[in-house]
Design a protein around this motif. Structure first.
Motif, short mmCIF file in Angstrom:
data_model
loop_
_atom_site.label_atom_id
_atom_site.label_comp_id
_atom_site.label_asym_id
_atom_site.label_seq_id
_atom_site.Cartn_x
_atom_site.Cartn_y
_atom_site.Cartn_z
N ALA A 205 8.70 -13.35 3.86
CA ALA A 205 9.74 -12.90 2.93
C ALA A 205 11.12 -13.01 3.57
CB ALA A 205 9.47 -11.45 2.50
N ALA A 206 11.22 -12.69 4.88
CA ALA A 206 12.51 -12.81 5.56
C ALA A 206 12.97 -14.26 5.61
CB ALA A 206 12.40 -12.24 6.98
N ASN A 207 12.02 -15.20 5.85
CA ASN A 207 12.39 -16.62 5.84
C ASN A 207 12.87 -17.05 4.46
OD1 ASN A 207 11.88 -17.24 8.53
ND2 ASN A 207 9.70 -17.54 8.17
N GLU A 208 12.20 -16.55 3.41
CA GLU A 208 12.64 -16.90 2.05
C GLU A 208 14.04 -16.39 1.80
OE1 GLU A 208 9.80 -15.42 -0.66
OE2 GLU A 208 8.22 -16.83 -0.12
N LEU A 218 6.82 -7.62 -2.28
CA LEU A 218 5.82 -7.61 -1.23
C LEU A 218 4.68 -6.67 -1.62
CD1 LEU A 218 8.16 -7.41 1.88
CD2 LEU A 218 6.70 -9.32 1.29
N ALA A 219 3.45 -7.11 -1.36
CA ALA A 219 2.27 -6.28 -1.58
C ALA A 219 1.64 -6.02 -0.21
CB ALA A 219 1.28 -6.97 -2.52
N LEU A 220 1.93 -4.87 0.40
CA LEU A 220 1.46 -4.54 1.74
C LEU A 220 0.36 -3.49 1.64
CD1 LEU A 220 4.91 -4.33 3.56
CD2 LEU A 220 3.43 -6.32 3.27
N SER A 221 -0.63 -3.60 2.55
CA SER A 221 -1.77 -2.66 2.52
C SER A 221 -1.92 -1.93 3.85
CB SER A 221 -3.06 -3.44 2.22
OG SER A 221 -3.29 -4.44 3.20
N GLY A 222 -0.93 -2.02 4.71
CA GLY A 222 -1.02 -1.40 6.02
C GLY A 222 -0.69 0.09 5.98
N PRO A 223 -0.29 0.65 7.10
CA PRO A 223 0.07 2.06 7.16
C PRO A 223 1.22 2.40 6.21
CG PRO A 223 -0.15 1.12 9.36
CD PRO A 223 -0.20 -0.02 8.41
N ASP A 224 1.34 3.67 5.94
CA ASP A 224 2.39 4.10 5.01
C ASP A 224 3.76 3.68 5.49
OD1 ASP A 224 0.43 5.19 3.49
OD2 ASP A 224 0.70 7.25 4.23
N GLU A 225 3.95 3.73 6.81
CA GLU A 225 5.26 3.36 7.35
C GLU A 225 5.58 1.90 7.06
OE1 GLU A 225 2.93 4.88 8.92
OE2 GLU A 225 3.72 6.88 9.42
N VAL A 226 4.56 1.04 7.21
CA VAL A 226 4.77 -0.38 6.93
C VAL A 226 5.01 -0.60 5.44
CG1 VAL A 226 3.75 -2.68 7.08
CG2 VAL A 226 3.40 -1.04 8.93
N VAL A 227 4.28 0.10 4.59
CA VAL A 227 4.49 -0.01 3.15
C VAL A 227 5.91 0.42 2.79
CG1 VAL A 227 3.75 0.85 0.91
CG2 VAL A 227 2.03 0.28 2.64
N ALA A 232 11.52 -0.94 1.43
CA ALA A 232 12.94 -0.98 1.81
C ALA A 232 13.42 -2.43 1.90
CB ALA A 232 13.15 -0.26 3.14
N PHE A 233 12.56 -3.31 2.44
CA PHE A 233 12.92 -4.72 2.54
C PHE A 233 13.11 -5.33 1.15
CE2 PHE A 233 12.05 -9.22 2.80
CZ PHE A 233 12.78 -9.61 3.91
N GLY A 234 12.23 -4.97 0.22
CA GLY A 234 12.36 -5.48 -1.15
C GLY A 234 13.67 -5.04 -1.79
N ARG A 235 14.03 -3.76 -1.57
CA ARG A 235 15.31 -3.29 -2.12
C ARG A 235 16.48 -4.02 -1.47
NH1 ARG A 235 12.57 1.69 -1.69
NH2 ARG A 235 13.65 2.17 0.26
#
Length: 609
Positions: A205-208, A218-227, A232-235
């Motif tokens: 996503a950063a490269n895009e 982004l659809a992330l399934s990791g820890p809550d912090e990563v989600v 935040a990255f999407g915003r």
């Protein structure tokens, strides 16, 4: 460009595995060091307490046997008290040793435990056995008779069992640590895989975003912090997209303004290197905008006034102020006004130059002055002549019939000239205002040109000029008002005859130019200077500055506006004075449907103007 190139799921799992295993091994080593040290100390403390208790008990039993010393009894007691790994000896103050076997190196009277025993206290020491090289516990207890120390019981205990137990504990800790490390490594690989997938998604996503494609979330399934990080990255990406869209729109607006504004904009940096040139500045200064950016100003601009203006702007200190430079060039004729000011400070300073092309304004001002001078001349001459003749008549010439008739004829000619001038001015005004009605129909251009030549043939014969009809495409009617088109040709041919001397030639011809017909009137007359060519179609303009030539100076202006009313173009060409001139104009060709009925020419055509 691929940012975060070093990040990969496999690499992240390996680094996380190494980190977890390293931390586990370090924790195991520290734990083993602390725990095994404490356990060993506890075991040695227990052995020492037991050995001291045993030595004190033996010292009580040995007390009656030392005065005098009963060697056999003392040796028997030491033998019975000893056991595998435990050696016992009884000593008296005279150095006698009573033990089942005398130590190979003897007993060191200066050892810490012996010194303490002689002083009446129990003593102990932990040191390496000189024979077995194993850690050994040495204990000594004083033997008293009453308050007097008469000997000591010396007890030696090997710590081999302690070391064996220590080794067993270490193996147990290593086994437990290996199991824990294996479990931690498995968890690290599992967690690292999930985290790596999320980070890989973030990297993509950063490269895009870096390449201008903001993705769809982004659809992330990791820890809550990563989600939360992904959200935040999407915003951030959404706001960046909105910001860049706004900046792009603003940049496009600025570029559009710079591209279409009439004034030229030129910006140079502190080293006088051109950083921006808009099309208006390129046209005014004769530059190529793209090739000029990145070049020194002095290398691309020939006008030293512009270069000096930029340097003055950059050299100023304090608040920015405006500087003005006027540039006037004769070839090609240009009048420029440049206003410069400084932007920024120090090494970041730039010079902003606003270049205004005043060439057209100067040309219009010159035309206005010439028009006023010319029309004044055209009016002053007949008015002055008429006034003089009237005064002459008033002063007595009216009583002389021949002279009076001559003056009246002259006055009549002057009044006719003024009437023609006024009529031509009114006609030109109506044409310019779009009030002249045109009945545009298919017209045969050959007939138009032939009729114009026939009309002016007598005038050409009197002037000694030969008229001829050159090449003209057949069956190519033009959409025109026959009367007005004839007036155009008559005016141009009459003008050519007027400026062609005896023996000269005037020719009419035509050729197709796309969907237009180009009509040409060429002569071998006096020609036109290059500076006068752009102005020959101005009203009252005459290349003859003395204005000795006849006519009002409105004929070519009428030609120009009549051609424009037909949707055509007109221009003049000449190789220079004395080399003849060529006048050209275009008329639109009639379509196939229009050409079905060609309009016959009227019986009369407009005369020369």
């Amino acid at each position: 460009m691929n940012y975060l190139r070093g990040l990969s799921p496999r690499g992240l799992r390996i680094r996380l595995l190494v980190l977890v295993l390293g931390f586990s091994l370090l924790l195991l080593a520290c734990s083993a060091y602390v725990l095994l040290g404490q356990v060993r100390g506890e075991r040695i403390s227990l052995l020492r307490s037991g050995a001291q208790t045993q030595a004190q008990a033996l010292s009580l039993a040995a007390a009656p046997l030392l005065a005098p010393p009963d060697a056999a009894a003392l040796t028997e007691m030491a033998a019975q008290a000893g056991s595998p790994g435990v050696g016992v000896a009884v000593l008296d103050l005279q150095g006698g040793v009573y033990a089942p076997a005398v130590p190979p190196l003897g007993i060191d009277a200066t050892a810490p435990e012996m010194v303490a025993a002689r002083a009446g206290q129990s003593g102990w020491d932990l040191r390496q056995d000189p024979v077995t090289r194993l850690p050994t516990l040495y204990v000594a207890a004083p033997v008293r008779r009453g308050a007097t120390v008469v000997g000591a019981v010396w007890l030696v205990r090997s710590l081999v069992e302690v070391e064996r137990a220590q080794a067993d504990d270490l193996r147990a800790l290593i086994s437990a640590g290996a199991l824990v490390s294996l479990l931690a490594a498995s968890l690290a690989l599992w967690f690292g895989g999930r985290l790596a997938r999320d980070l890989e998604a973030l990297r993509a996503a950063a490269n895009e975003v870096a390449e201008g494609a903001y993705g769809s979330g982004l659809a992330l399934s990791g820890p809550d912090e990563v989600v939360l990080l992904g959200q935040a990255f999407g915003r951030m990406a959404w706001r960046l997209r909105a910001s860049f869209a706004s900046l792009g729109a603003e940049r496009d607006r600025v570029e559009a303004v710079l591209r279409h504004m009439a004034d030229g904009i030129l910006i140079v940096n502190a080293e006088t290197v051109v950083t921006l040139v808009n099309p208006a500045a390129a046209r005014a200064l004769g530059l190529e905008a793209a090739a000029s950016v990145g070049q020194r100003l002095a290398a691309v601009v020939r006008e030293h006034e512009i270069v000096d203006l930029a340097r003055r702007c950059l050299a100023t200190q304090g608040p920015p102020r405006d500087f003005i430079a006027i540039v006037e060039r004769a070839s090609p004729r240009r009048y420029l006004r440049a206003v410069g000011t400084r932007l920024g400070e120090g090494h970041e300073a730039q010079a902003l130059l606003v270049v205004q092309n005043l060439t057209e304004l100067r040309r219009l001002e010159t035309m206005r002055r010439d028009f006023l001078a010319n029309v004044s001349h055209e009016l002053r001459t007949p008015i002055a002549a008429t006034k003089a003749m009237v005064e002459t008549l008033e002063n007595g010439a009216i009583d002389d019939p021949p002279a009076a008739r001559d003056f009246l004829a002259r006055m009549h000619r002057e009044v006719d000239g003024l009437a023609q001038l006024v009529e031509e001015l009114l006609q030109l005004s109506r044409i310019e205002a779009g009030q002249a009605s045109l009945e545009r129909r298919p017209v045969d251009p050959q007939a138009l040109m032939a009729r114009a030549l026939d009309r002016l043939e007598p005038l050409a014969e009197r002037a000694g000029v030969t008229l001829s009809l050159g090449e003209c495409p057949s069956d190519m009617p033009v959409m025109a008002d026959a009367e007005r088109a004839g007036q155009i040709l008559v005016n141009l041919v009459h003008n050519a005859i007027k400026f062609t001397g005896p023996g000269g030639r005037v020719e009419l011809s035509a050729r197709q130019d796309g969907d237009e017909l180009e009509l040409v009137v060429s002569d071998t007359g006096v020609g036109i200077a290059a500076d006068d060519l752009p102005r020959v179609f101005e009203r009252f303009y005459k290349a003859d500055k003395s204005r000795a030539s006849g006519g009002t100076g409105l004929g070519l202006a009428i030609v120009k506006h009549l051609v424009q009313a037909h949707g055509g173009r007109t221009w003049a060409e000449s190789a220079g004075p004395g080399r003849g001139s060529v006048f050209k104009f275009t008329l639109p060709l009639a379509t196939a449907e229009d050409s079905l009925a060609v309009t016959p020419l009227p019986n009369s055509a407009a005369g020369p103007q």
